[in-house]
Structures are given as C-alpha cells and as structure tokens.
Design a protein around this motif. Structure first.
Motif, short mmCIF file in Angstrom:
data_model
loop_
_atom_site.label_atom_id
_atom_site.label_comp_id
_atom_site.label_asym_id
_atom_site.label_seq_id
_atom_site.Cartn_x
_atom_site.Cartn_y
_atom_site.Cartn_z
N GLY A 152 45.20 51.21 32.25
CA GLY A 152 46.12 50.23 32.81
C GLY A 152 46.98 50.86 33.88
O GLY A 152 47.55 51.94 33.68
N ILE A 153 47.06 50.21 35.03
CA ILE A 153 47.95 50.66 36.11
C ILE A 153 49.04 49.60 36.27
O ILE A 153 48.75 48.44 36.55
CB ILE A 153 47.18 50.87 37.42
CG1 ILE A 153 46.12 51.96 37.23
CG2 ILE A 153 48.14 51.24 38.55
CD1 ILE A 153 45.31 52.27 38.48
N VAL A 154 50.27 50.02 36.04
CA VAL A 154 51.41 49.11 35.93
C VAL A 154 52.40 49.41 37.04
O VAL A 154 52.49 50.54 37.54
CB VAL A 154 52.11 49.32 34.57
CG1 VAL A 154 53.07 48.20 34.25
CG2 VAL A 154 51.09 49.49 33.45
N GLY A 155 53.20 48.40 37.41
CA GLY A 155 54.26 48.63 38.38
C GLY A 155 54.78 47.33 38.93
O GLY A 155 54.20 46.27 38.70
N PRO A 156 55.89 47.37 39.67
CA PRO A 156 56.44 46.16 40.25
C PRO A 156 55.55 45.59 41.35
O PRO A 156 54.63 46.29 41.84
CB PRO A 156 57.79 46.61 40.82
CG PRO A 156 57.83 48.08 40.74
CD PRO A 156 56.68 48.56 39.94
N PRO A 157 55.79 44.35 41.76
CA PRO A 157 55.00 43.77 42.85
C PRO A 157 55.18 44.56 44.14
O PRO A 157 56.30 44.92 44.51
CB PRO A 157 55.57 42.34 42.99
CG PRO A 157 56.90 42.38 42.31
CD PRO A 157 56.81 43.41 41.25
N GLY A 158 54.06 44.88 44.80
CA GLY A 158 54.11 45.61 46.06
C GLY A 158 54.17 47.12 45.93
O GLY A 158 54.27 47.83 46.93
N ALA A 159 54.07 47.65 44.71
CA ALA A 159 54.21 49.09 44.52
C ALA A 159 52.96 49.89 44.88
O ALA A 159 53.03 51.09 45.12
CB ALA A 159 54.61 49.40 43.08
N GLY A 160 51.79 49.23 44.89
CA GLY A 160 50.56 49.93 45.23
C GLY A 160 49.54 49.98 44.12
O GLY A 160 48.59 50.76 44.17
N LYS A 161 49.69 49.12 43.11
CA LYS A 161 48.78 49.11 41.96
C LYS A 161 47.35 48.81 42.37
O LYS A 161 46.41 49.49 41.98
CB LYS A 161 49.24 48.06 40.94
CG LYS A 161 50.66 48.23 40.45
CD LYS A 161 51.05 47.12 39.49
CE LYS A 161 50.99 45.74 40.12
NZ LYS A 161 51.95 45.57 41.23
N SER A 162 47.19 47.74 43.14
CA SER A 162 45.84 47.32 43.55
C SER A 162 45.17 48.39 44.40
O SER A 162 43.97 48.68 44.22
CB SER A 162 45.89 46.00 44.33
OG SER A 162 46.45 44.98 43.56
N THR A 163 45.93 48.96 45.32
CA THR A 163 45.38 49.99 46.20
C THR A 163 44.90 51.19 45.40
O THR A 163 43.79 51.69 45.60
CB THR A 163 46.43 50.44 47.24
OG1 THR A 163 46.82 49.30 48.01
CG2 THR A 163 45.87 51.51 48.15
N LEU A 164 45.73 51.66 44.46
CA LEU A 164 45.34 52.81 43.65
C LEU A 164 44.12 52.48 42.80
O LEU A 164 43.17 53.27 42.71
CB LEU A 164 46.50 53.25 42.76
CG LEU A 164 46.19 54.39 41.79
CD1 LEU A 164 45.67 55.62 42.53
CD2 LEU A 164 47.41 54.74 40.96
N ALA A 165 44.12 51.30 42.17
CA ALA A 165 43.00 50.91 41.32
C ALA A 165 41.70 50.88 42.11
O ALA A 165 40.66 51.39 41.66
CB ALA A 165 43.26 49.55 40.69
N GLU A 166 41.73 50.32 43.31
CA GLU A 166 40.52 50.20 44.12
C GLU A 166 40.06 51.56 44.64
O GLU A 166 38.86 51.87 44.66
CB GLU A 166 40.77 49.24 45.26
CG GLU A 166 40.91 47.79 44.78
CD GLU A 166 41.50 46.86 45.82
OE1 GLU A 166 41.70 47.32 46.98
OE2 GLU A 166 41.77 45.69 45.48
#
Length: 211
Positions: free
Chosen positions: A26-40
């Motif tokens: 699980g990669i967690v964080g506030p909106p706009g923190a970079g979760k999607s970028t890191l996951a991808e």
C-alpha cells in the motif's frame, strides 16, 4: 524534488526480496503527494523482465457523481465517505486471498468518474494499491491495514501540494475560483486527516514528484 531512478530501483529490489506468494503493497499519502507516480514507476521497474506487478488504485472506488449528488456530497468529493470503502475492502480481500481474476476499477480525470474494470489483476505476485485512506482507522477503512503486507507513506508540504492540486483541477476543467475553493474547503482538510496516519506506515518517503 523528484525521486531519482536509482532510488526507485532500490525500492523495487526491496519489494522483490519480500515476495513469497503474493505481496500487497500500500502506498498512502495526501492528495497530490505523488502516490500514483511512485506506484506506476515502481510497477514499471518491477516489470522490466516480465509482468509481475500491477497497480490497483483506491481512486477507482470513488462513488459516481450521480451518487454523490444524491448524497449532497459532490462538493466534498475525495473525503472518506465519498468512496465505496466497503467495495474497496472486498476487492482487496479477493486480491489478498488470490480468489481468481479481479477486474479492478480505475478513475478518469477526464470524465471525473470511476472506470469499471480499468485494470485486471490475475496471477501477478505483486499488487501495488495506492490511495489516501489505507491507514485510516475508522469505518470500513480500518480493515485495509491487515490486508497489506507493507505500507509506505508519501508526503510533501502543503506549499507544494496546493499548486499541484490547483493545476490538476484546472486541467480537469474547473475554474480557478472553484479549484481554490475546493482545495481550501476539502483537500487540505483531507491532507491533514491523512497525515494523522503517517506514523502507521513502514516507510516514509518525503518530497516526491506530483501525481
């Protein structure tokens, strides 16, 4: 600050070393923190020698705009109760228990709506799920942590989050006034709530690139 390629590669090596049957990260964080970028980026590195990883975003469980309108909650979109948390937990449990092929919804920033079956999870040994509320200890969200093998928290300060969120909303067709009101009334409040779960993560990653 962006996360260098060698740092992502090192994170990928750490993930590979922990895989036995199926690993759910699980990669967690506030909106706009970079979760999607890191996951991808992590998925892409892991898949360099063949498909072993897939991203399963929490955002696919946004309630539809029609449902939010019926709840009178459209203006609060992105807050915990504006997601189908029960559906997310049920799908994550199927993934955790390897109960066959799972058609996982994604989210379109163009239509601002969930996309059913946007990604298919089948035999991949690594599933990366990312979202705001994976460590939230309330309602259905409290069941998520036990379904994760590991949780990483990604964060940046509000002075970086705000322009990222503003750019996102403007690109999605909102006026500047609407975007600024949404950020002030909802998104920064969500960010503060998400940060209360930071200490529950196994790894903290600060200063990452935008979603």
């Amino acid at each position: 600050m962006d996360l260098p390629d060698d740092a992502v590669a090192d994170l990928a090596r750490q993930v590979r070393a922990k895989v036995t049957d199926r690993l759910v990260l699980g990669i967690v964080g506030p909106p706009g923190a970079g979760k999607s970028t890191l996951a991808e980026r992590l998925r892409d590195v892991l898949n360099e020698d063949g498909r072993v990883a897939v991203v399963a975003p929490m955002d696919g469980f946004h309630r539809s705009n029609a449902e939010l309108d019926s709840m009178g909650a459209r203006a609060r979109k992105g807050e915990p109760d504006t997601f189908d948390a029960e559906g997310y937990v049920a799908a994550l449990r199927r993934v955790r228990e390897r109960r066959g092929r799972v058609e996982w919804p994604t989210f379109s920033r163009v239509t601002d709506e969930p996309v059913p079956g946007g990604v298919v999870i089948d035999g991949e040994p690594i599933v990366i799920t990312e979202g705001n509320y994976l460590l939230l200890d309330e309602g259905p969200w409290q069941d998520v942590r036990d379904l994760l093998d590991e949780a990483w928290f990604v964060d940046v300060p509000d002075e970086i989050l705000v322009p990222r969120l503003l750019e996102r909303f403007l690109a999605g067709g909102r006026s500047r006034e609407e975007a600024e009101a949404k950020i002030a009334a909802s998104d920064l409040r969500n960010a503060a709530l998400v940060r209360t779960t930071r200490d529950l993560a196994d790894l903290i990653i600060d200063g990452f690139a935008p979603d």
